[in-house]
Write an enzyme that holds these catalytic residues in place. Structure first.
Site, PDB file in Angstrom:
ATOM      1  N   PRO A   3       0.865  -1.009  -0.096  1.00  0.00           N
ATOM      2  CA  PRO A   3       0.028  -0.069   0.035  1.00  0.00           C
ATOM      3  C   PRO A   3       0.973   1.327   0.205  1.00  0.00           C
ATOM      4  CG  PRO A   3      -0.948  -1.761   1.511  1.00  0.00           C
ATOM      5  CD  PRO A   3       0.288  -2.141   1.135  1.00  0.00           C
ATOM      6  N   ASN A   4       0.217   2.259  -0.718  1.00  0.00           N
ATOM      7  CA  ASN A   4       0.834   3.654  -0.750  1.00  0.00           C
ATOM      8  C   ASN A   4       2.204   3.793  -1.516  1.00  0.00           C
ATOM      9  OD1 ASN A   4      -1.088   4.870   0.872  1.00  0.00           O
ATOM     10  ND2 ASN A   4      -0.331   3.938   2.616  1.00  0.00           N
ATOM     11  N   ARG A  11       5.497  11.275  -2.279  1.00  0.00           N
ATOM     12  CA  ARG A  11       5.223  10.808  -1.123  1.00  0.00           C
ATOM     13  C   ARG A  11       6.584  11.087  -0.060  1.00  0.00           C
ATOM     14  NH1 ARG A  11       4.982   4.621   1.153  1.00  0.00           N
ATOM     15  NH2 ARG A  11       3.964   5.266   3.156  1.00  0.00           N
ATOM     16  N   TYR A  16      11.567   8.807   1.626  1.00  0.00           N
ATOM     17  CA  TYR A  16      11.496   7.321   0.750  1.00  0.00           C
ATOM     18  C   TYR A  16      12.189   7.747  -0.588  1.00  0.00           C
ATOM     19  CZ  TYR A  16       7.841   5.912   3.808  1.00  0.00           C
ATOM     20  OH  TYR A  16       7.189   5.348   4.860  1.00  0.00           O
ATOM     21  N   ALA A  70       3.298  -0.552   4.898  1.00  0.00           N
ATOM     22  CA  ALA A  70       2.895  -0.528   6.397  1.00  0.00           C
ATOM     23  C   ALA A  70       2.178  -2.121   6.535  1.00  0.00           C
ATOM     24  CB  ALA A  70       1.916   0.211   6.679  1.00  0.00           C
ATOM     25  N   ASP A  80       2.338 -15.402   6.220  1.00  0.00           N
ATOM     26  CA  ASP A  80       1.723 -16.749   5.833  1.00  0.00           C
ATOM     27  C   ASP A  80       1.897 -16.890   4.170  1.00  0.00           C
ATOM     28  OD1 ASP A  80       1.276 -17.407   8.386  1.00  0.00           O
ATOM     29  OD2 ASP A  80      -0.910 -17.460   8.230  1.00  0.00           O
ATOM     30  N   GLU A  91      12.742  -8.947   1.573  1.00  0.00           N
ATOM     31  CA  GLU A  91      12.071  -7.845   2.058  1.00  0.00           C
ATOM     32  C   GLU A  91      12.846  -6.669   1.622  1.00  0.00           C
ATOM     33  OE1 GLU A  91       9.601  -8.184   5.605  1.00  0.00           O
ATOM     34  OE2 GLU A  91      10.450  -6.428   6.366  1.00  0.00           O
ATOM     35  N   HIS A  93      12.760  -2.228   2.329  1.00  0.00           N
ATOM     36  CA  HIS A  93      12.494  -0.870   2.719  1.00  0.00           C
ATOM     37  C   HIS A  93      13.138   0.041   1.815  1.00  0.00           C
ATOM     38  CE1 HIS A  93       9.494  -2.979   4.996  1.00  0.00           C
ATOM     39  NE2 HIS A  93      10.373  -3.861   5.424  1.00  0.00           N
TER      40      HIS A  93
HETATM   41  C1  DQA Z   1       8.258   1.232   3.913  1.00  0.00           C
HETATM   42  C2  DQA Z   1       8.423   1.409   5.437  1.00  0.00           C
HETATM   43  C3  DQA Z   1       6.928   1.277   5.938  1.00  0.00           C
HETATM   44  O1  DQA Z   1       7.012   1.479   7.421  1.00  0.00           O
HETATM   45  C4  DQA Z   1       6.246   2.344   5.235  1.00  0.00           C
HETATM   46  O2  DQA Z   1       4.737   2.107   5.689  1.00  0.00           O
HETATM   47  C5  DQA Z   1       5.985   2.320   3.738  1.00  0.00           C
HETATM   48  C6  DQA Z   1       7.255   2.211   3.062  1.00  0.00           C
HETATM   49  C7  DQA Z   1       9.666   1.791   3.231  1.00  0.00           C
HETATM   50  O3  DQA Z   1       9.880   1.345   1.959  1.00  0.00           O
HETATM   51  O4  DQA Z   1      10.537   2.433   3.815  1.00  0.00           O
HETATM   52  O5  DQA Z   1       5.095   2.152   3.333  1.00  0.00           O
HETATM   53  O6  DQA Z   1       8.139  -0.053   3.668  1.00  0.00           O
END
Ligand code: DQA
Length: 138
Positions: A3-4, A11, A16, A70, A80, A91, A93
């Site tokens: 999301p987002n 953003r 980011y 998030a 899961d 993963e 970020h």
């Molecule tokens: C994120 C970090 C998350 O906490 C946040 O909700 C995001 C982006 C990152 O790429 O740093 O949407 O995953």
């Protein structure tokens, strides 16, 4: 992408980075091609749509790179779903979640992944590809 993340570029750029999701996908696809992989990219603001994508696409995939947004911090459903793919997942970020709010420092999805890369902006996705490539050829 969770999301987002469709809003990247507009953003919280200081947190980011300035790259859009399109920029990041182009970078990942280009790097993957050099390593001999094809990338199927997907973003959704809906948890269930990401689960559906993982269930469907994992049948014909070798690995996963995921920035769950998030959902990272609370989605046992996604944990899961990742585990059930039986594929190596990394993963990513963009921001360093370890130095942000306490609730962001927790990842419930990382235990379903072989690695977590955090705080390296878009370069983190390239590193994720390298981690997967090593795992698949190691
Ligand atoms: C994120 C970090 C998350 O906490 C946040 O909700 C995001 C982006 C990152 O790429 O740093 O949407 O995953």
């Amino acid at each position: 992408h969770g999301p987002n993340l469709n809003l990247l570029g507009a953003r919280e750029r200081l947190v980011y980075g300035a790259k859009t999701l399109e920029d990041i996908e182009a970078l990942v696809k280009e790097t993957a091609k050099k390593l001999g992989y094809e990338v199927k990219a997907f973003q959704s603001n809906h948890e269930g749509a990401i689960v559906d994508f993982l269930q469907k696409e994992s049948q014909k995939a070798e690995g996963i790179i995921i920035n769950p947004g998030a959902l990272t911090h609370y989605s046992y459903t996604l944990h899961d779903a990742l585990r059930d793919t039986k594929l190596p997942a990394v993963e990513v970020h963009l921001s360093d979640i370890g130095s942000r709010e306490p609730w962001r420092q927790v990842s419930v999805t990382a235990p379903a992944c072989i690695a977590q890369i955090s705080g390296k902006k878009d370069a983190g996705y390239v590193e994720a590809l390298e981690v997967l490539h090593k795992k698949l050829n190691g």
